[in-house]
Design a protein around this motif. Structure first.
Motif, PDB file in Angstrom:
ATOM      1  N   VAL A 129      14.257  -6.773   1.558  1.00 25.53           N
ATOM      2  CA  VAL A 129      13.311  -5.053   2.182  1.00 25.53           C
ATOM      3  C   VAL A 129      11.924  -5.924   2.141  1.00 25.53           C
ATOM      4  N   LEU A 130      10.962  -6.386   2.965  1.00 25.70           N
ATOM      5  CA  LEU A 130       9.547  -6.227   2.422  1.00 25.70           C
ATOM      6  C   LEU A 130       8.856  -4.761   2.509  1.00 25.70           C
ATOM      7  N   VAL A 131       8.448  -4.309   2.014  1.00 26.85           N
ATOM      8  CA  VAL A 131       6.962  -3.431   2.078  1.00 26.85           C
ATOM      9  C   VAL A 131       5.950  -4.246   2.729  1.00 26.85           C
ATOM     10  N   PRO A 188      16.659 -12.655  12.435  1.00 23.67           N
ATOM     11  CA  PRO A 188      16.327 -11.362  13.698  1.00 23.67           C
ATOM     12  C   PRO A 188      15.423 -11.114  12.048  1.00 23.67           C
ATOM     13  N   ILE A 189      14.357  -9.768  12.389  1.00 22.32           N
ATOM     14  CA  ILE A 189      13.693  -8.851  11.571  1.00 22.32           C
ATOM     15  C   ILE A 189      13.339  -8.076  11.750  1.00 22.32           C
ATOM     16  N   TYR A 190      14.267  -6.682  10.649  1.00 22.93           N
ATOM     17  CA  TYR A 190      14.385  -5.465  12.054  1.00 22.93           C
ATOM     18  C   TYR A 190      12.946  -4.673  10.620  1.00 22.93           C
ATOM     19  N   VAL A 191      12.944  -3.821  11.490  1.00 21.97           N
ATOM     20  CA  VAL A 191      11.332  -2.913  11.040  1.00 21.97           C
ATOM     21  C   VAL A 191      11.673  -1.369  11.525  1.00 21.97           C
ATOM     22  N   GLY A 221      19.029 -10.794   7.292  1.00 26.92           N
ATOM     23  CA  GLY A 221      17.850 -10.801   8.537  1.00 26.92           C
ATOM     24  C   GLY A 221      16.847 -10.252   6.892  1.00 26.92           C
ATOM     25  N   ILE A 222      15.925 -10.141   7.696  1.00 22.74           N
ATOM     26  CA  ILE A 222      14.313  -9.437   7.107  1.00 22.74           C
ATOM     27  C   ILE A 222      14.315  -7.978   7.280  1.00 22.74           C
ATOM     28  N   VAL A 223      14.312  -7.717   6.773  1.00 25.81           N
ATOM     29  CA  VAL A 223      13.833  -6.027   6.555  1.00 25.81           C
ATOM     30  C   VAL A 223      12.354  -5.358   5.704  1.00 25.81           C
ATOM     31  N   PRO A 282       6.493 -11.292  17.945  1.00 28.16           N
ATOM     32  CA  PRO A 282       7.470 -11.685  18.253  1.00 28.16           C
ATOM     33  C   PRO A 282       8.939 -10.939  18.721  1.00 28.16           C
ATOM     34  N   GLN A 283       9.867 -11.136  18.635  1.00 27.98           N
ATOM     35  CA  GLN A 283      10.545 -10.244  19.048  1.00 27.98           C
ATOM     36  C   GLN A 283      10.908  -9.515  18.089  1.00 27.98           C
ATOM     37  N   THR A 284      11.295  -7.516  17.998  1.00 26.85           N
ATOM     38  CA  THR A 284      12.207  -7.819  16.486  1.00 26.85           C
ATOM     39  C   THR A 284      12.610  -6.708  16.677  1.00 26.85           C
ATOM     40  N   VAL A 285      13.293  -6.523  15.448  1.00 22.89           N
ATOM     41  CA  VAL A 285      14.907  -5.289  15.929  1.00 22.89           C
ATOM     42  C   VAL A 285      14.450  -3.647  15.419  1.00 22.89           C
ATOM     43  N   ARG A 286      13.789  -3.538  16.279  1.00 26.77           N
ATOM     44  CA  ARG A 286      13.589  -1.700  15.707  1.00 26.77           C
ATOM     45  C   ARG A 286      15.472  -0.855  14.371  1.00 26.77           C
ATOM     46  N   ILE A 287      15.061  -0.147  13.566  1.00 27.97           N
ATOM     47  CA  ILE A 287      16.222  -0.125  12.498  1.00 27.97           C
ATOM     48  C   ILE A 287      16.451   1.161  13.262  1.00 27.97           C
ATOM     49  N   THR A 288      17.765   1.149  13.784  1.00 27.07           N
ATOM     50  CA  THR A 288      18.402   2.839  14.732  1.00 27.07           C
ATOM     51  C   THR A 288      19.181   2.893  13.616  1.00 27.07           C
TER      52      THR A 288
END
Ligand SMILES: [Zn+2]
Ligand SMILES: [Zn+2]
Length: 348
Positions: free
Chosen positions: A168-170, A189-192, A228-230, A211-217
């Motif tokens: 988890v990156l802050v 995948p990078i989750y945001v 991945g990386i959050v 770049p494509q990211t994935v929204r955290i739901t």
């Protein structure tokens, strides 16, 4: 008559009758970038770069009156020529160049000299008067090349994955988040977090390529995130959401991480000194490239930095502003280093 003065509302150009990054409501607010300490709600009209517009609409509300310019495009306001030039700080960030009767002043807002590949790269602008920040205006702040930092982040993420931990990156949602997404491409995948996803959507709608990211739901399973990386904003860093991940390793991305004491910030497991501000050599090179005869130092280590500039023969003055209270400007800890012989030693 000076072209810019410092008033209780902000930086003022009397000849043009407008303010730059005012902290009280005015008729015309020329805006360097969308960080909360540089742009406030309540101005009649905002003038900014076309890629700062989506940030203002997103953060301050859809009914704002906003006039935009491209970099290098020139307009005249009450006889003052005004143009915007890349500040390299975040997407859309601009230095404001003013010219009146041969006198040139540049207000840089926040800036970084290294090209991050996503914010248009900083361009030095020749002027008589230059207004500079000094967020990291101490010699101990000297950034490693960003490739080195990004490799450290990748290695850390790989290590976490091997230990079945979620990385988890802050990072601040405006600037640092987009820079990480860009710099970590290949590690998908990078989750945001949704606050970052919403801002990214606003940028993409304005034509920025991200770049494509994935929204955290809530549908995303925790096991999935581990692959991945959050990326989350600092407000969430201590939150229940991360605690619920159980096996999370948090890494804070900020220039403040350069100093050992700051790395103990909250419950962070790792600190990466990645900053969207110029480091000490960057500030000095940027200032000398302007050939300015006078420098005003607005926020950060103002006293130390302006004193140093005077020592090396660049007339400089510290000014009190309300910048530097939020986002990447604000120290993550109370343990901000003093300028001492010890901190001086670390530079080479
Ligand atoms: Zn900023
Ligand atoms: Zn700032």
């Amino acid at each position: 008559m000076a072209l810019i003065t410092f008033t209780s509302k902000g930086i003022y150009c009397k000849q043009g009758d407008f303010y730059i990054d005012p902290w009280k409501p005015v008729k015309l607010a020329v805006t360097t970038h969308g960080h909360a300490d540089h742009v406030k709600w309540g101005n009649d009209v905002y003038l900014c770069h076309e890629l700062t517009k989506p940030v203002l609409l997103h953060r301050l509300g859809a009914d704002l009156k906003i006039q935009t310019l491209r970099y290098g495009e020139e307009i005249t306001i009450n006889g003052v020529k005004l143009s915007l030039h890349p500040a390299g700080h975040v997407i859309g960030s601009a230095q404001i160049r003013l010219e009146y009767k041969g006198e040139i002043a540049v207000v840089s807002g926040d800036y970084k000299v290294a090209d991050d590949g996503i914010s248009t790269a900083f361009e030095p602008v020749k002027c008589h008067t230059f207004v500079s920040e000094s967020t990291f205006g101490l010699p101990i702040y000297k950034w490693q090349p960003q490739e080195v930092i990004f490799q450290q982040i990748r290695d850390w993420a790989t290590q976490n994955q091997a230990q079945q931990k979620t990385s988890v990156l802050v990072a601040y949602s405006l600037g640092k988040a987009q820079r990480l997404i860009h710099g970590l491409s290949g590690n998908e995948p990078i989750y945001v977090h949704q606050s970052i996803a919403n801002l990214n959507d606003a940028f993409v709608a304005a034509g920025v390529k991200l770049p494509q990211t994935v929204r955290i739901t809530t549908d995303i399973r925790k096991e999935e995130l581990q692959q991945g990386i959050v990326i989350v904003p600092p407000a969430l860093a201590d939150g229940r959401w991360i605690k619920n991940l159980q096996q999370a390793a948090t890494g804070v991305c900020s220039g403040w991480m350069q100093v050992r004491a700051s790395r103990r910030w909250r419950s962070a497991d790792a600190g990466f000194a990645l900053s969207d501000h110029a480091d000490w050599p960057g500030l000095l090179s940027a200032i000398s490239a302007t050939s300015a005869e006078k420098v005003f130092v607005t926020h950060g280590f103002t006293a130390t930095f302006s004193k140093y500039l005077n020592e090396i023969g660049i007339p400089a003055e510290e000014v009190k502003t309300q910048y530097g209270q939020e986002e990447d400007d604000a120290p993550l800890t109370d343990q901000v280093p003093e300028y001492t012989e010890e901190t001086k030693e670390h530079t080479d």
